[in-house]
Design an enzyme around this catalytic site. Structure first.
Site, short mmCIF file in Angstrom:
data_model
loop_
_atom_site.label_atom_id
_atom_site.label_comp_id
_atom_site.label_asym_id
_atom_site.label_seq_id
_atom_site.Cartn_x
_atom_site.Cartn_y
_atom_site.Cartn_z
N ASP A 83 0.72 -1.37 -0.07
CA ASP A 83 0.07 0.24 -0.06
C ASP A 83 1.05 1.23 -0.10
O ASP A 83 0.49 2.38 -0.53
CB ASP A 83 -0.87 -0.02 1.18
CG ASP A 83 -1.78 -1.19 1.14
OD1 ASP A 83 -2.58 -1.23 0.17
OD2 ASP A 83 -1.77 -1.80 2.29
N GLN A 86 2.10 2.23 -3.54
CA GLN A 86 1.39 2.29 -4.57
C GLN A 86 1.10 3.78 -5.04
O GLN A 86 1.16 4.27 -6.26
CB GLN A 86 -0.25 1.84 -4.11
CG GLN A 86 -0.09 0.47 -4.16
CD GLN A 86 -1.70 -0.17 -3.59
OE1 GLN A 86 -2.62 0.54 -3.63
NE2 GLN A 86 -1.86 -1.42 -3.30
N HIS A 108 -7.34 -3.56 -1.55
CA HIS A 108 -7.56 -3.17 -0.46
C HIS A 108 -7.90 -1.40 -0.72
O HIS A 108 -7.28 -0.93 -1.54
CB HIS A 108 -6.26 -3.14 0.51
CG HIS A 108 -6.26 -2.59 1.75
ND1 HIS A 108 -7.35 -2.54 2.59
CD2 HIS A 108 -5.41 -2.01 2.41
CE1 HIS A 108 -7.23 -1.94 3.65
NE2 HIS A 108 -5.81 -1.25 3.86
N GLU A 231 -2.16 -25.17 20.53
CA GLU A 231 -3.53 -25.70 20.59
C GLU A 231 -4.72 -24.53 20.10
O GLU A 231 -5.77 -24.72 19.78
CB GLU A 231 -3.94 -25.78 22.19
CG GLU A 231 -5.09 -26.75 22.16
CD GLU A 231 -5.48 -27.28 23.62
OE1 GLU A 231 -4.51 -27.32 24.50
OE2 GLU A 231 -6.54 -27.75 23.84
N1 LIG Z 1 -1.17 -10.03 1.91
C1 LIG Z 1 -2.38 -10.21 1.73
O1 LIG Z 1 -2.68 -11.36 1.89
C2 LIG Z 1 -3.36 -9.16 1.53
C3 LIG Z 1 -3.04 -8.02 0.85
N2 LIG Z 1 -3.94 -7.18 0.47
C4 LIG Z 1 -3.77 -6.06 -0.28
O2 LIG Z 1 -3.03 -6.27 -1.60
C5 LIG Z 1 -1.91 -5.47 -2.11
C6 LIG Z 1 -0.67 -6.10 -2.33
O3 LIG Z 1 -0.30 -6.59 -0.85
P1 LIG Z 1 0.69 -7.71 -0.52
O4 LIG Z 1 0.53 -8.85 -1.65
O5 LIG Z 1 0.76 -8.26 0.70
O6 LIG Z 1 2.12 -7.01 -1.29
P2 LIG Z 1 3.60 -7.74 -1.13
O7 LIG Z 1 4.36 -6.99 -0.05
O8 LIG Z 1 3.65 -9.08 -1.12
O9 LIG Z 1 4.18 -7.04 -2.75
C7 LIG Z 1 5.35 -7.70 -2.97
C8 LIG Z 1 5.43 -7.08 -4.49
O10 LIG Z 1 5.41 -5.56 -4.72
C9 LIG Z 1 6.79 -5.40 -5.30
N3 LIG Z 1 7.25 -4.15 -4.52
C10 LIG Z 1 7.70 -3.93 -3.45
N4 LIG Z 1 8.19 -2.52 -3.27
C11 LIG Z 1 7.98 -2.16 -4.45
C12 LIG Z 1 8.46 -0.84 -5.23
N5 LIG Z 1 8.84 0.17 -4.12
N6 LIG Z 1 8.19 -0.69 -6.52
C13 LIG Z 1 7.43 -1.72 -7.09
N7 LIG Z 1 7.24 -3.08 -6.68
C14 LIG Z 1 7.48 -3.04 -5.42
C15 LIG Z 1 7.76 -6.54 -4.95
O11 LIG Z 1 8.52 -6.68 -5.88
P3 LIG Z 1 10.20 -7.07 -5.15
O12 LIG Z 1 10.17 -8.63 -5.23
O13 LIG Z 1 11.23 -6.24 -6.33
O14 LIG Z 1 10.25 -6.63 -3.82
C16 LIG Z 1 6.73 -7.63 -4.89
O15 LIG Z 1 6.52 -8.11 -6.35
C17 LIG Z 1 -2.17 -4.41 -0.83
O16 LIG Z 1 -3.00 -3.30 -1.14
C18 LIG Z 1 -2.64 -5.22 0.37
O17 LIG Z 1 -3.17 -4.39 1.34
C19 LIG Z 1 -5.29 -7.36 0.76
C20 LIG Z 1 -5.78 -8.63 1.35
C21 LIG Z 1 -4.77 -9.48 1.72
#
Ligand SMILES: NC(=O)C1=CN([C@@H]2O[C@H](COP(=O)(O)OP(=O)(O)OC[C@H]3O[C@@H](n4cnc5c(N)ncnc54)[C@H](OP(=O)(O)O)[C@@H]3O)[C@@H](O)[C@H]2O)C=CC1
Ligand SMILES: CC[C@](O)(C(C)=O)C(=O)O
EC number: 1.1.1.86
Length: 333
Positions: A83, A86, A108, A231
């Site tokens: 987030d 973004q 989200h 547990e």
């Molecule tokens: N985690 C979850 O289960 C849930 C998440 N969400 C929402 O989904 C969205 C994604 O969350 P989530 O999946 O946890 O994200 P992640 O932290 O897992 O995302 C990681 C990805 O984002 C890339 N990334 C990280 N930093 C940057 C950057 N500065 N510029 C470009 N790319 C970047 C990473 O690339 P690299 O490999 O190079 O680091 C990787 O591909 C959010 O809006 C979150 O709120 C919603 C429900 C549940």
């Protein structure tokens, strides 16, 4: 009553023949991309040239472009980077490529609700927010099941935004389980509340407080671990499958009496704190704090995570889990 959509209420047609750009290939990114691809949707991944996830996405058979290129060629652009990342990604790579034919999508509502991203009024903006971690979104889809989700429309410039969002949710496997219609505001505030006070913050606080209470009173850490952490999963599984009453059917009468009487005292202590936490979220105080914490390089975030990594319960758990190799499931890639 909530409006809930299931498989028979949604069609994939509105996104068939369209290109979906998944920006990010982490927890949610890999799950959305793979599930949509397996549902017959045309997916491209957007990642910076230096991104560590590029190889993983390529290995999974995807075309990987930069976020700008992916935004240029896609009809639907889904934000699945953290987030906090973004808003800059939107301004630098997505906004310059927007036109009224494009749709912005989120998992989200944080950045839209708290106005960190303000899209032009002539594009569709929807959210499909899975109610579960990304790895489960993928694993359950592979098993023919689904993780439920929330759907919300922020802007319906074309008049077809909800159909597109439901098609996306169907491709993700979420309509197998149920997709509830909501608003960006409701999803954002309830999601933040849930993860802070119950699911992550609340549950880890209860575990640590229980473990420390026992060990500080001289009980063995291994016994405290089994009691307060191991547990817990078995009890939560019963609640997940059969409800609270179902769980109580399986536990002893002594446990049930302690549950309803002593549990009541925990409830009285915790509920006012939960109300405070919800108020902070509703007033935007948490969002402001988190945005500033990121601008400062996340000092509090890193320090507190490190403190918990060093907690005795983590060391005891690591040893005890080695004796139960069946506990560790698939690798968290
Ligand atoms: N985690 C979850 O289960 C849930 C998440 N969400 C929402 O989904 C969205 C994604 O969350 P989530 O999946 O946890 O994200 P992640 O932290 O897992 O995302 C990681 C990805 O984002 C890339 N990334 C990280 N930093 C940057 C950057 N500065 N510029 C470009 N790319 C970047 C990473 O690339 P690299 O490999 O190079 O680091 C990787 O591909 C959010 O809006 C979150 O709120 C919603 C429900 C549940
Ligand atoms: C509980 C944490 C969560 O809200 C989720 C997996 O649903 C998240 O944002 O990661």
């Amino acid at each position: 009553m909530a409006k809930i959509y299931y498989d028979s209420d949604a069609s994939l047609e509105p996104i068939k023949g369209k290109k979906v750009a998944i920006l990010g290939y982490g927890s949610q990114g890999h799950a959305h991309a793979l599930n949509l691809k397996d549902s017959g949707v045309d997916v491209v991944i957007g990642l910076h040239e230096k991104s560590r996830s590029r190889e993983k996405a390529k290995k999974d058979g995807f075309e990987v472009l930069t976020p700008s290129e992916a935004s240029k060629v896609a009809d639907i652009i889904m934000f699945l980077v953290p987030d906090t990342v973004q808003p800059d990604l939107y301004r630098e790579c997505v906004e310059p490529n927007l036109n009224p034919k494009k749709t912005l999508a989120f998992a989200h509502g944080f950045n839209i609700h708290f106005k960190q991203i303000v899209p032009p009024p002539d594009v569709d903006v929807f959210m499909v927010a899975p109610k579960g971690p990304g790895h489960l979104v993928r694993w359950m889809y592979e098993e023919g099941k689904g993780v439920p989700a929330l759907v919300a429309i922020y802007q319906d410039a074309t008049g077809g935004c909800l159909d597109k969002a439901l098609a996306y949710a169907k491709g993700l496997g979420a309509t197998r389980a149920g997709v509830i219609e909501t608003s960006f505001k409701e999803e954002t505030e309830t999601d933040l509340f849930g993860e802070q006070s119950v699911l992550c913050g609340g549950v880890t606080a209860l575990i640590k407080a229980g473990f420390e209470t026992l060990t500080e009173a001289g009980y063995q850490p291994e016994v405290a671990y089994f009691e307060c952490l191991h547990e817990l999963k078995l009890i939560v599984d019963l609640i997940y499958q059969y409800g609270i009453a179902g769980m109580r059917y399986s536990i002893s009468d002594t446990a049930k009496y302690g549950d309803v009487t002593r549990g009541e005292r925990i409830y009285e202590a915790v509920k006012p704190l939960m109300k405070d936490i919800l108020t902070e979220i509703q007033k935007g105080e948490f969002a402001r704090e988190w945005v500033l914490e990121n601008k400062a390089g996340r000092p509090v975030y890193h320090a507190l995570l490190e403190r918990d990594r060093e907690h005795l319960i983590e060391k005891v758990g690591e040893e005890l889990r080695k004796m139960m190799p069946w506990i560790t499931g698939k690798e968290l890639k």
